[in-house]
Design a protein around this motif. Structure first.
Motif, mmCIF file in Angstrom:
data_model
loop_
_atom_site.group_PDB
_atom_site.id
_atom_site.type_symbol
_atom_site.label_atom_id
_atom_site.label_comp_id
_atom_site.label_asym_id
_atom_site.label_seq_id
_atom_site.Cartn_x
_atom_site.Cartn_y
_atom_site.Cartn_z
ATOM 1 N N ARG A 1 15.580 -3.914 -12.353
ATOM 2 C CA ARG A 1 15.055 -4.933 -13.209
ATOM 3 C C ARG A 1 13.655 -5.713 -12.981
ATOM 4 N NH1 ARG A 1 18.654 -5.880 -17.257
ATOM 5 N NH2 ARG A 1 20.904 -5.165 -17.120
ATOM 6 N N LYS A 2 13.643 -6.030 -11.704
ATOM 7 C CA LYS A 2 12.535 -6.594 -11.284
ATOM 8 C C LYS A 2 11.787 -5.882 -9.859
ATOM 9 C CE LYS A 2 10.241 -11.006 -9.692
ATOM 10 N NZ LYS A 2 11.030 -12.397 -9.172
ATOM 11 N N PHE A 3 10.428 -5.514 -10.215
ATOM 12 C CA PHE A 3 9.760 -4.538 -9.413
ATOM 13 C C PHE A 3 8.843 -5.129 -8.432
ATOM 14 C CE2 PHE A 3 11.556 -1.850 -12.832
ATOM 15 C CZ PHE A 3 12.036 -0.969 -12.299
ATOM 16 N N MET A 4 8.851 -4.488 -7.270
ATOM 17 C CA MET A 4 7.893 -4.991 -6.168
ATOM 18 C C MET A 4 6.607 -4.491 -6.047
ATOM 19 S SD MET A 4 10.678 -5.323 -3.044
ATOM 20 C CE MET A 4 11.242 -3.697 -3.269
ATOM 21 N N GLY A 5 6.220 -3.818 -7.355
ATOM 22 C CA GLY A 5 4.829 -3.269 -7.331
ATOM 23 C C GLY A 5 4.592 -3.040 -8.945
ATOM 24 N N ALA A 6 3.394 -3.019 -9.459
ATOM 25 C CA ALA A 6 3.278 -3.009 -10.599
ATOM 26 C C ALA A 6 2.343 -1.633 -11.289
ATOM 27 C CB ALA A 6 2.181 -4.237 -11.314
ATOM 28 N N ASN A 7 2.363 -0.645 -10.167
ATOM 29 C CA ASN A 7 2.247 0.619 -10.596
ATOM 30 C C ASN A 7 3.293 1.644 -10.698
ATOM 31 O OD1 ASN A 7 2.478 1.935 -7.556
ATOM 32 N ND2 ASN A 7 1.385 -0.130 -7.249
ATOM 33 N N ASP A 8 2.753 2.827 -11.170
ATOM 34 C CA ASP A 8 3.890 4.006 -11.760
ATOM 35 C C ASP A 8 4.557 4.310 -10.387
ATOM 36 O OD1 ASP A 8 4.366 6.235 -13.799
ATOM 37 O OD2 ASP A 8 4.256 6.952 -11.682
ATOM 38 N N ASP B 1 0.854 -1.302 0.101
ATOM 39 C CA ASP B 1 -0.012 -0.003 -0.013
ATOM 40 C C ASP B 1 0.888 1.088 0.111
ATOM 41 O OD1 ASP B 1 -2.287 -1.670 0.076
ATOM 42 O OD2 ASP B 1 -2.411 -1.520 2.321
ATOM 43 N N ALA B 2 1.920 1.145 0.597
ATOM 44 C CA ALA B 2 2.776 2.300 0.825
ATOM 45 C C ALA B 2 3.446 2.737 -0.334
ATOM 46 C CB ALA B 2 3.879 2.341 1.993
ATOM 47 N N ASN B 3 3.952 1.629 -1.170
ATOM 48 C CA ASN B 3 4.582 1.800 -2.429
ATOM 49 C C ASN B 3 3.695 2.420 -3.581
ATOM 50 O OD1 ASN B 3 7.056 0.882 -1.844
ATOM 51 N ND2 ASN B 3 6.642 -1.408 -2.431
ATOM 52 N N ALA B 4 2.437 2.268 -3.461
ATOM 53 C CA ALA B 4 1.364 2.712 -4.448
ATOM 54 C C ALA B 4 1.099 4.271 -3.763
ATOM 55 C CB ALA B 4 -0.014 1.923 -4.172
ATOM 56 N N ARG B 5 0.965 4.530 -2.650
ATOM 57 C CA ARG B 5 0.435 5.840 -2.269
ATOM 58 C C ARG B 5 1.524 7.052 -1.734
ATOM 59 N NH1 ARG B 5 -4.426 4.234 1.481
ATOM 60 N NH2 ARG B 5 -2.830 3.503 2.781
ATOM 61 N N ALA C 1 4.957 2.742 -7.476
ATOM 62 C CA ALA C 1 5.897 1.849 -6.830
ATOM 63 C C ALA C 1 7.171 1.587 -7.778
ATOM 64 C CB ALA C 1 5.193 0.627 -6.756
ATOM 65 N N VAL C 2 7.232 1.769 -9.004
ATOM 66 C CA VAL C 2 8.419 1.767 -9.851
ATOM 67 C C VAL C 2 9.406 2.867 -9.564
ATOM 68 C CG1 VAL C 2 9.159 1.853 -12.405
ATOM 69 C CG2 VAL C 2 7.175 0.243 -11.783
ATOM 70 N N ARG C 3 8.864 4.207 -9.656
ATOM 71 C CA ARG C 3 9.503 5.343 -9.423
ATOM 72 C C ARG C 3 10.280 5.227 -7.924
ATOM 73 N NH1 ARG C 3 8.276 9.507 -12.802
ATOM 74 N NH2 ARG C 3 6.301 9.238 -13.995
ATOM 75 N N LEU C 4 9.610 4.587 -6.981
ATOM 76 C CA LEU C 4 10.042 4.655 -5.645
ATOM 77 C C LEU C 4 11.258 3.653 -5.596
ATOM 78 C CD1 LEU C 4 7.223 4.814 -3.378
ATOM 79 C CD2 LEU C 4 8.678 6.554 -3.366
ATOM 80 N N GLN C 5 11.309 2.618 -6.175
ATOM 81 C CA GLN C 5 12.373 1.617 -6.293
ATOM 82 C C GLN C 5 13.455 2.260 -6.947
ATOM 83 O OE1 GLN C 5 10.889 -2.229 -7.096
ATOM 84 N NE2 GLN C 5 12.665 -3.067 -7.652
#
Length: 386
Positions: free
Chosen positions: A305-312, A85-89, A314-318
């Protein structure tokens, strides 16, 4: 025995907690996740980057397995659903400001008097594949793009921006703050005449590669005192103007240098710098390869290369967490005067993240001290990692 912080705790020390909280308050970063604060989130994603974990379940398991260290890191237990949830928000701006804070700190600690002020500008694609259907397609990949302004003298990325893959490189390059006296080196993807004019009017310089369809007419030959450099040969050097008709003219001085690479073909360089020699200009463009090595190192040894979230979000945070981890490793190496190669240091950090040992002695075996027993015999004191 005196308290000794873990390797992970030592790596995180450059992040000023008060300044971090100011950033969090500005973005209202803890509004929706009061039990899992922004600091917990930053520590968790940094741990994931340094330990090589690339799944939410693996991250939660590995992090919670070292619960005895959580109090010293000022974090709590990690739940997979809460992290998702935190990765998404959580606002990306918090991590972006932490990166900027660390980049400025790296520059202050490694600045050398008399060194050339050079910035390398480039972008690297981040493929996301079919899982992220929201990602943009640019004709080659579906994903995002990481734009970086890199200082090759001190080995520090100065600025970073993550955009959809279909955003043109030069559109982000135009946002870079131009400093007088600085030399900006970039490839032919950053061909934009009004931006070149802005750089010149700011009393800065640029070195780039000419496109094949760029028609130039020689106005004046320049004398080339030395023709051979490290891996290349200068063919000729001339001041030029655009040969096309109409309004395709630049009100700035232009210089064309043709270079023959020892293990490659001929390239044409364009610059507004009339003071440096042709050898120096060619060496500056050759040094642009350092930013390509930065991208390769990050993609090979950190996790983008492999992300822990499939939303925009989460990708930016990683991606930002990976760059923060890179800066923390560089700061630790310089602060502790570590001389082993960066890759070897990164591998050791990955193995001893929760070990309580001196980070400057991470490549040395642990010493097991002895004490005398009641009978005078020596007994070994065994220390465990943790």
């Amino acid at each position: 025995m005196p308290f000794r912080d873990s390797i992970l705790g030592n790596l995180l020390k450059p992040i000023n907690r008060r300044r971090f909280q100011v950033v969090v308050d500005r973005f209202d970063g803890d509004a929706y996740d009061k039990s899992f604060k922004s600091w917990d989130h930053l520590v968790a994603l940094t741990f994931a980057q340094l330990s090589g974990l690339n799944s939410l379940r693996g991250l939660a398991t590995g992090f919670n397995a070292n619960a005895q260290h959580h109090a010293h890191l000022n974090v709590g237990a990690l739940a997979r659903s809460t992290l998702s949830d935190a990765n998404a928000r959580r606002p990306v701006g918090i991590f972006a400001d932490v990166f900027t804070m660390l980049a400025m700190m790296s520059d202050r600690r490694t600045r050398c008097e008399g060194t050339e002020m050079v910035r390398l500008i480039d972008a690297s694609p981040i493929p996301l594949g079919k899982v992220c259907r929201w990602a943009k397609w640019n004709g080659r990949i579906r994903g995002m793009k990481m734009h970086v302004v890199y200082d090759p003298v001190v080995d520090v990325p100065r600025c970073i921006e993550v955009t959809p893959a279909n955003v043109n490189d030069v559109e982000i390059g135009r946002k870079v703050t131009i400093r007088a006296g600085m030399t900006y080196v970039f490839d032919k993807g950053y061909c934009r005449f009004d931006w070149w004019t802005e750089i010149n009017n700011s009393k800065a310089f640029f070195v780039t590669r000419a496109k094949k369809n760029m028609r130039l007419r020689r106005a004046k030959w320049r004398y080339v005192r030395k023709t051979t450099g490290n891996g290349f040969t200068i063919i000729d050097d001339a001041e030029v103007v655009f040969a096309s008709k109409g309004d395709s003219r630049l009100p700035i001085p232009l210089r064309r240098i043709r270079v023959k690479r020892d293990k490659g073909g001929t390239i044409t360089l364009i610059t507004n710098d009339l003071a440096r020699t042709a050898i120096e200009i060619a060496a500056l463009y050759k040094g642009r390869w350092q930013i390509e090595l930065l991208f390769r190192w990050i993609k090979q040894h950190l996790n983008i290369r492999k992300f822990m979230g499939a939303n925009d979000n989460a990708v930016r945070l990683q991606i930002l967490a990976a760059m923060i981890a890179y800066l923390l490793l560089r700061l630790a190496m310089r602060a502790n005067r570590i001389t082993i190669p960066p890759l070897r240091f990164t591998e050791l950090v990955c193995q001893f993240l929760f070990s309580r040992r001196i980070i400057g002695e991470i490549d040395r075996p642990l010493v097991t001290p002895c004490r005398r027993g009641p009978t005078g015999a020596l007994h070994r004191l065994e220390f465990r990692h943790g």
